[in-house]
Structure formats: structure tokens, C-alpha cells
Design an enzyme around this catalytic site. Structure first.
Site: not given
Ligand code: FAD
Length: 303
Positions: A177, A227, A297
Site C-alpha cells: 500500500r 479496508s 490504510e
Molecule cells: C468497497 C471497497 C473495496 C475496496 N477494496 C480494495 C481492495 O481490495 N484492495 C485495495 O488495495 N484497495 C481497496 N479499496 C480501496 C481503494 O479502492 C483503493 O485504494 C484505490 O486504489 C484508490 O483509488 P482512488 O482513485 O479512489 O484514489 P483516491 O481515494 O481518490 O486517492 C487515494 C490516494 O491516492 C492519491 N491519488 C489518487 N489519484 C492520484 C494520481 N493520479 N496521482 C497521484 N496521487 C493520486 C490521493 O491523493 C490519495 O492520497 C476498496 C475501497 C472500497 C470502497
């Protein structure tokens, strides 16, 4: 926002329709929680993105990149700065043989389906993760034995000073992560994945299995950020929380999911304060009972 000149500059760069004031962050997070971002920007191109970051840096205004907001908890007071969202734009996809080049705003779910359609295997693990490619790379998202590290060949990132870097897999320093992108505050513009030829039917079946497993085990019917805690070495966060007697434990509208104790859920009207208080309670109980420190996380913004 306080800095009227910056607001005007951001409108000139992105078009006024793509620069929102006091935008409620609960509309842009899967937790459905969060007060207003003083300014919310939706650049359409890499040049606009670079100019937006440059303008914020010059004005000394804090800025934050948002993907789909599926791993972020925003405070009830919101964020006193500029949120720059890449999701909804930056959605170009190019597929050549086993290589897939995706812009940072593409959803993982979409990428996994496109890969399956092309008969490319390797991305099945990502088919139920609700984030964008950018967010997934920063977090080295993973599930069911797979992670971004396994499939990324390289990424195009932007430094705070606007300089573009093409980083190879090893240079991305993808760990549990985490990545160099998170540590250095780079912005992901695009990701090049290297997949393998596979059997489309088998890929579909595997994706379906993982979807079913998620629906059975995770509280997908409630808003959450997945998580809440990282997996502590040698343990599972959900099991520790359950063994601490916290299954279903509730503070305000926030609850430890009964279905999966590793998830804090919003039962409908949770505030960010409810969620943070619940997280602190869980951390202190698990530490007191088992001597294990749970690390979040989920990222926080505006606290
Ligand atoms: C129901 C559910 C299930 C999930 N299951 C999993 C799983 O199985 N495994 C897992 O790893 N995660 C899981 N997640 C968490 C999440 O989906 C992941 O961490 C995902 O990768 C986050 O992507 P996001 O675009 O939503 O990022 P955001 O939540 O918008 O941002 C997360 C972080 O990344 C940064 N960020 C986003 N985009 C960029 C970019 N282009 N450049 C630089 N920084 C950036 C943001 O500043 C922030 O610090 C889950 C979440 C939910 C709600």
C-alpha cells in the site's frame, strides 16, 4: 476561497465550469462523508493539470489530487485548499498486444473488463476495486493475491515543479500500500500495464468468482473506503477487531461492519468525526488487548 486571484487564474486555465467553489466532498468520496473543498478543479488535459499545480504552488495554496475518492476520509470542515480531480477526465486507453496504456482517471473495474475482452490476463484481481489507475498505483492496490506491482511496466508521473518522469516498475518502489509516488507527492498521469495472453472465458470466470467473494464477504451495501486498516504483519486486521469484541461497534453513524470487521462503514449519517473516533477506539482496544498497533490504510484530508 480566500485567494480570489488564484480562483480567477484557475478559471482561466481550466474554464470556469471546471472550477467549483465550496464543493461538498461527500459527493466525491465512497464514504459519502466530507465537508467542502474551498476549490474543486477538473482539469481536462495534462497541460491544464500542470498549470493548475503550478498556480497553486506559486500562490502557496495547498492542493490535493483525487481519483475516485475510494480511499479517502475528508474532515467535516472540508479542505482549505484546491482538490484536483482526475477521475471523469484522463480516461484514454490504448491497447497494443499485451500492453495496456491507461490514463490515471480510468477506473480499475473498466480496465479489468477491457483486458478480459482482449483476452489479457493478470488484472482480474483488480476487477472489484473501485479506484482509478492513478489511485491504485499510488497505493499499490491489491486483492486476492494480486497487486499493481505484478502488472505495471512503467508510469508517467509529474513532479510538483511540473517536470515529467517516466518511471520503470523498479523505480516506482511499490510496496504494501505504498510507492515512491506517495512519498514524493508525484502526480500519476498514465500507467503502462504488461499483461499476458489468456483464455477470455477463464478470465471472465475468475473475475466473476472474485466479484461473488466480495459481495459475500464485504459490506458493499454501505458507503465505506474499503479496508480501514493496513494488514499488520502476522495478523489480519478484521480478525483482531472481531476478537477484541468490536464487531458491530458503533459511534454515531459510524460502525465496525458486522459482515467484515476490517471495514468501518457509514450507516447513513456518519460524520468524519464519528469515523475518526471509532478508528481511534478500535486502535486503542486492539493495542490494549493484543499489543498490535493498527495503522490506517485510508488517507485523511483536512484534519
Ligand atoms: C468497497 C471497497 C473495496 C475496496 N477494496 C480494495 C481492495 O481490495 N484492495 C485495495 O488495495 N484497495 C481497496 N479499496 C480501496 C481503494 O479502492 C483503493 O485504494 C484505490 O486504489 C484508490 O483509488 P482512488 O482513485 O479512489 O484514489 P483516491 O481515494 O481518490 O486517492 C487515494 C490516494 O491516492 C492519491 N491519488 C489518487 N489519484 C492520484 C494520481 N493520479 N496521482 C497521484 N496521487 C493520486 C490521493 O491523493 C490519495 O492520497 C476498496 C475501497 C472500497 C470502497
Amino acid at each position: 476561497m480566500k485567494n480570489e486571484n488564484l480562483y480567477k487564474t484557475l478559471c482561466e486555465i481550466n474554464g470556469a465550469e471546471n472550477v467549483l467553489r465550496d464543493e461538498p466532498m461527500k459527493k466525491h468520496t465512497t464514504f459519502r462523508i466530507g465537508g467542502p473543498a474551498r476549490c474543486f478543479c477538473l482539469p481536462q488535459t495534462a497541460a491544464q493539470l500542470a498549470e493548475t499545480v503550478e498556480a497553486c504552488e506559486e500562490a502557496g495554496e495547498p492542493w490535493y489530487i483525487l481519483g475516485n475518492g475510494s480511499n479517502v476520509l475528508v474532515s467535516d470542515d472540508g479542505y482549505d485548499g484546491v482538490v484536483i480531480q482526475l477521475f471523469h477526465n484522463f480516461e484514454a486507453v490504448r491497447i497494443e498486444g499485451c500492453l495496456m496504456e491507461l490514463e490515471a482517471g480510468v477506473l480499475l473495474v473498466k480496465a479489468a473488463h477491457l483486458a478480459a475482452r482482449e483476452g489479457l490476463t493478470g488484472l482480474e484481481f483488480a476487477s472489484g476495486i473501485p479506484g482509478t489507475l492513478g489511485g491504485a498505483l499510488v497505493m499499490n492496490a491489491g486483492a486476492y493475491g494480486g497487486e499493481m506491482k505484478d502488472v505495471v511496466r512503467e508510469a508517467l508521473v509529474m513532479r510538483k515543479d511540473g517536470k515529467l518522469l517516466r518511471l520503470k516498475r523498479e523505480e516506482l518502489e511499490l510496496g504494501y500500500r505504498t510507492s515512491v509516488i506517495a512519498r514524493e507527492g508525484y502526480v500519476v498521469l498514465s500507467v503502462l500495464l504488461e499483461l499476458r495472453k489468456g483464455d477470455p472465458e477463464e478470465i471472465e470466470t475468475r473475475m466473476q468468482e472474485l466479484r461473488t467473494a466480495r459481495t459475500e464477504k464485504q459490506p458493499l451495501e454501505y458507503p465505506s473506503a474499503g479496508s480501514t486498516f493496513k494488514r499488520p504483519e502476522g495478523y489480519f486486521a478484521g480478525k483482531l477487531i472481531m476478537d477484541a469484541g468490536l464487531r458491530g461497534y458503533r459511534l454515531g453513524g459510524a460502525q465496525v461492519s458486522e459482515k467484515h470487521c476490517g471495514f468501518v462503514i457509514n450507516t447513513g449519517d456518519a460524520t468524519a468525526e464519528d469515523v475518526m473516533n471509532l478508528i481511534r477506539h478500535v486502535q486503542s482496544e486492539v493495542s490494549r488487548q493484543f499489543g498490535v498497533e493498527l495503522e490506517m490504510e485510508v488517507k485523511t484530508l483536512g484534519f
